[in-house]
Structures are given as C-alpha cells and as structure tokens.
Design an enzyme around this catalytic site. Sequence first.
Site, PDB file in Angstrom:
ATOM      1  N   SER A 157       0.848  -1.195   0.000  1.00 11.86           N
ATOM      2  CA  SER A 157       0.000   0.000   0.000  1.00 11.86           C
ATOM      3  C   SER A 157       0.879   1.239   0.000  1.00 11.86           C
ATOM      4  O   SER A 157       2.034   1.197   0.436  1.00 11.86           O
ATOM      5  CB  SER A 157      -0.884   0.018   1.252  1.00 11.86           C
ATOM      6  OG  SER A 157      -0.131   0.368   2.403  1.00 11.86           O
ATOM      7  N   ASP A 158       0.334   2.362  -0.467  1.00 16.45           N
ATOM      8  CA  ASP A 158       1.019   3.620  -0.202  1.00 16.45           C
ATOM      9  C   ASP A 158       0.812   3.928   1.277  1.00 16.45           C
ATOM     10  O   ASP A 158      -0.030   3.336   1.946  1.00 16.45           O
ATOM     11  CB  ASP A 158       0.476   4.739  -1.088  1.00 16.45           C
ATOM     12  CG  ASP A 158       1.506   5.839  -1.326  1.00 16.45           C
ATOM     13  OD1 ASP A 158       2.422   5.982  -0.495  1.00 16.45           O
ATOM     14  OD2 ASP A 158       1.396   6.540  -2.342  1.00 16.45           O
ATOM     15  N   TRP A 159       1.599   4.856   1.792  1.00  7.11           N
ATOM     16  CA  TRP A 159       1.595   5.164   3.229  1.00  7.11           C
ATOM     17  C   TRP A 159       0.171   5.525   3.675  1.00  7.11           C
ATOM     18  O   TRP A 159      -0.393   6.533   3.270  1.00  7.11           O
ATOM     19  CB  TRP A 159       2.549   6.317   3.508  1.00  7.11           C
ATOM     20  CG  TRP A 159       2.706   6.673   4.943  1.00  7.11           C
ATOM     21  CD1 TRP A 159       1.773   7.212   5.768  1.00  7.11           C
ATOM     22  CD2 TRP A 159       3.900   6.540   5.729  1.00  7.11           C
ATOM     23  NE1 TRP A 159       2.292   7.424   7.010  1.00  7.11           N
ATOM     24  CE2 TRP A 159       3.596   7.026   7.019  1.00  7.11           C
ATOM     25  CE3 TRP A 159       5.192   6.075   5.468  1.00  7.11           C
ATOM     26  CZ2 TRP A 159       4.531   7.055   8.051  1.00  7.11           C
ATOM     27  CZ3 TRP A 159       6.126   6.104   6.493  1.00  7.11           C
ATOM     28  CH2 TRP A 159       5.799   6.582   7.763  1.00  7.11           C
TER      29      TRP A 159
END
Length: 735
Positions: free
Chosen positions: A292-294
């Site tokens: 996932s992105d942050w």
Amino acid sequence: MKKNIIHCLVFLIVFTSTLFAGNKKDKLLYKDAKQPIEKRIEDLLSRMTLEEKVMQLNQYTLGRNDNANNMADPVNDIPGEIGSLIYFSSNPELRNKVQKKAIEQTRLGIPIIFGYDVIHGFRTLYPISLGQASSWNPALVEKACAVAAQEARMSGVDWTFSPMIDVARDGRWGRVAEGYGEDTYTNAIFAAASVKGYQGNDLSSEKNVAACLKHYIGYGASEAGRDYVYTEISKQTLWDTYMLPYEAGVKAGAATLMSSFNDISGTPGSANYYTLTEVLKNRWKHDGFVVSDWGSIEQLRPQGVAANKKEAALKAFKAGLEMDMMNRCYDNHLGELVKEGKVSQEQLNEAVRRVLRVKFRLGLFDRPYTPESTEKERFYRPENLKIAEQLAEESIVLLKNQNKTLPLRRVSKIAVVGPMAKSQWNLLGSWAAQGKSEDIPSIFDAIKAEYKNQAEVSYALGCEFDGNDRSKFEEAKSIASKADVILFCLGEKKDWSGENASRSSIALPKIQEDLVMELKKLGKPVILILSNGRPLELNGLEPISDAILTMWQPGTPGGKPLAGVLSGRVNPSGKLAMTFPYSTGQIPIYYNHRRSARPHQGKYQDIPIAPLYEFAHGLSYTTFQYADLKASALSLKPDGKLTMEIAVTNTGDVDGYETVHWFINDPVSTISRPVKELKFFEKKMIKKGETATYQFIVDLKRDFGFIDEDGERFLEAGDYYVMVKDKKIKIEIVN
C-alpha cells in the site's frame, strides 16, 4: 547377550542418525540455497504460525522520517518478525542490527526487507524524473537507476519505491516532478528502463534493489491536480492511457507495485479487485507483491468505503493488496479476520508466499546482512558522477533562443541575478533521499568556474522566491547595469513540487516576474534560467526574454551542466515530456487530446488555445534538416510487415543530439482516438555535416491498433498517418 547388546547399539545409532538426518534436512530446506526458491517458500510456509504470517505482511519504519506527509508514531520496539521496514538511514549498521534480531532472535529467522524512496538517486542524485524524460535517453536513465541501486543496496536498502509512472496532464499536481510526463508510451519506456536499472540481471546481486511501480493506478488523474482526491476514469481510458506503463514495467520484471491513494470511479486503488487481482495477477501473471502507499488502507475510511480499520483491512486484502505500509490495519486485524473465516488460510498463504518470493529473489535468506563499507566506497564514485552529469546535461531544454543569444561566447561581463543563483538545496529537487546540498555547485559558482579567465561574473540576489520585498531590486539593477547580459535564475523551491505540493497556479510568484520586468528596462539581453519541478506559466516573461532554459532540478551535478550549456561546451538536446501551457487556465492541456465536435469553435475567448511550448519542443545550437518519410509499403494487410525511415542531416556548425519522435494518427475509428499518438522515439548524435537514418519497425497491431475497455487491442482496416515533425505519410491497412 553381548551380541544382542551390540545389535541394539547399532540399531540405536542407525535410527538416531537417520532421525537426526531427517530432522536436519527437514529443518534446513528453506535455508538451503541449492533448493529451488518455490520449494523453499512452501517449506517455510508450512512451518509458520498465523501470527508469523500476518507479521510478514506489515511494514513499519526505522530511522529518521523526513517526509512531513507521513506523520506516524515512532516505532521504538521493532518486532523481529516484521516483514519490512522503511529505512531512513544512509549506512548499513542500524539495518544489520535489526536484521540480526530477525535472523537470530526469532523462531524461523525470516529476514526483513528494507525499503526506501530512492526516486532520483540515493546520495548521488540525478535530475528529477520529469527532467529525465526530457532527455529522451532511456539507456542513460537505466544507468542512473543502476547507480542509485548500487548506493542504496550498499547502504542497507533492498527495495526502492520507484519508478513512479503515473501519466500526468495537470501541472498543478506536485507529483508531476516524480513521473515521466504526459504521454503513455513515454512512461512505459522509462518504466522498463528504470526497472532494468534498479534490478539488473540478478536481483540477488549486492548492487541491485527491487523496483516498485507506483502508483497503481490513475493517481495522476487527480481532480484539479489536488493530491489524494477522487479520479473519474472510464475503463477505456484506464486502459488506453494509464495501464500501458504498468504493463511494460511488469513485463520488464518489476518485483513489486504500490497501490494508489485515489478513488477510481468509486473504488479506491487500494481496494480495487479489478486492477489488483483480475488484471495484475490473473491477466499479467505478476508473481511479486503489492504494497500500500503510506496509510492508503486506513484511508479507505475517509474515502467512505470502510467503516473502520478492520473493514479497511478486509477490503484491501481481499482486493489483492499484500503488504500494509504504516496503516497498522493488517497487524491488528488480519489474524482475527482469518479466525472468523472472512479471509481463508489459502488467501493468507498466497499473500505471504508473494512477499517471501521477493525476499528469496533478493538473496536475503542467504545473505541477510549488508557488508559495512565507508561512504567513499559507496558514494560519489567518479563514474557515477559522470552519469549524473550527462543526464543533467541532456535533460536541459532550450525553450527559446532569439537571434542566437546563446551560447554566450563573446561577453566580458555577466550578471547572475535571482533567488536560485546561489541556492544549492533547491537544486536537489523533491524526494532528495540522502542527497547533500553542500556537495553540489550552485548556478553562480558553476558559471564562475565555467567562465574563469574569460568573463567577469557578478551576483545579486534581487529578491526572495516569494513575498513582496523589493528592497534588493536596486542592488540588482546596479550590478546588471554594468553587465553585457543578465542571467535571471528563477524557479521553484524544492518543496514546491512533489507529494502534497499542489498549486492553484503554475506561474512564478509575482516578485520574481517583477524583478525581470524592472531589470529589463536596462535594455540588456535577458536570459531566463528556470529550475522547476513542473511546467511553468511564462506568458508574461516569454516576450521579454531573449533566451529561456529549463534545467529542472538537476540533483548532485547542480549548476555545472547548465554552465556548460551557457558557454556552448554542451549543445542542449532536451525536449519537453510535458506541455508548458500558455496559461494555468488551459489545464489540462496535452498533445494527444481527442478531437473536438466543433474544431472551429469552443476556443478560449481571453487567451490563445495553443500552449506556449508543446510536447517534444526543444531547441539546439545546431540545425537539423529532415528528409521525406519512407515506408517499406504503403498498403498492407493486418499481418503485414512495415518499416519506416527518415534521414536527418545536421546542417549547422556543431555536433548535436537529435531525438526523432514518431507519431501516428487514425482519423476514423470505432473508438475515437487522439489527434496523434507517440509510438516510438530515438535519440542519436549527428556530427556537423553528417546524416543519420532513423528507423521505426512497426508492429501494426501494437502501433496502429487501439485498445477497448476490456484491455483488448484491435486493428481496423483504413487509412493511418505516420508523422515526424511536419512530415506525414499515409499507410493503408486492407482486409
């Protein structure tokens, strides 16, 4: 009796030896480097507990977090079973200490994979990605990525969150700096080049890192250029515009992908089963993992598709997102979801299998530690600095050169004015990784060195980057009045582009424009030098500038490549990978737009319809003459072979690189198509007086065909046009 005792002893020894051997073999199979990776994975999986599996799917941080957008509680006590860590340090010592805990103090000794945002270099920085694309030299970009990989891997980083290959057509979006511009094909070519540079031929090499294609998918279409917001993308547009770069990156062997923040027509990228599983895993057969992105899993809540973190974890995981980057959703809820039967053991195993596969391919099970070395051994190797400098040179775009103002060869006094002139920090660009501004030459220092013993170079600040303070105008005017030419060093601060750096206007701040206007009254030649992370609105400055250069944000080479262009030591060869609009009000504006229903109407009433500088625009100090296009056939069937050629002659006085862009146009199609589409480009050095032949070997279905909403490519009979600059030739496809 004695005989029986001996027999018993022999049996006991044999039995014990066999048992020991069996146990030894059983215990060490996943640690046996001679075994196939898939066998090692299955052996390890069979030994893991539910908790151990879940922890492999989580990523925490280690070291200093210098990204202001990622505010998270510090992780003080790193669990040895963690799957991954974002590593913010620049040496392997801390990494090895934590890795030792994972290897020696956990039950199975599974190594941690250490990731980091190595976007355009680690310590040796090269130009931002938008600048790289303007070089039109993917082979050189591949070399630069290999430099970044070597420095990162030797510093303890195994995995980079790069390349970003979001097709982006809105310069207000700060992350255009991080990608390769507005064109689908261009992003695809540089995606493959970057992956090859980072990963090399052997991912387990101590000089290579795993690549990560981001942000999957459509993040560059964020409404009005605002970060993290909704994107409305039809399935046909998803395929014809946004998918191609990711498909190219996957085919190039990218180990991982990163899911996007954005909501895609109602389904966020981090919970999108269609893109993450149906396309990526089932159709493209990608066998690595998705991170996932942050915070993008947890952010399914504010996006309105999950009520809480547990539901967010379920939706993201079931969609096909394997690793949780700093959401704390998987570690807190995934085990519970498995126990409740909402996530099956096989689904969990498949996710863990994908993470382990990348770790095995990186060689982490066999060489978990990074050899310790000095900074001199890791960074600023002479051959690496040369690559960065060449890429910076080739990225510079000469936008305007009225009356051959450049190069500056017969001047005795040069005035260097503006807030960018002595800045070093801002030349690094966004996502500067471990770059150090004190190590790079400023524009002013580079120009002084370039013109040593040739011209007197003076400096005045003139103004700050923004604000209203005009108090230094007079000093600048005094300096400039004594010079033969004024170099205005303007542009954007480092943090004005990048993540969470959207801007409502892409014009320079008024104070910078006012400085130029005021000094223009002196009647001296004006050369505008721009260091920027996005296209800029220049309609106020372009008419009064004799020459305009954009150097982007060049990284470690600093001002040296620019100084070489100014003196003529370097012949500029960059061409824009993203359109410079006449006005911010034209956005979105890009070269491959669809046709209008009324071409003669629908124009702006108050500004021109055309951009200031179009895609692929860029001038040289020499001139190139293009011959007519030649085709191996003018009429052929869909399965036919077609080769296109064009001869280009350097008719000027100096050697120069020239990039030829090949566009196609399909005037009538079942699905409407852009006015033109880039299908191939090639860059060559042509010496003065010499001719080079450029060749485009056409794959008809790939290059003339189009793509429907299911991602299927089709080729229709009819007329097609191949275009290079003002040259055009018609090719007929017949059934």
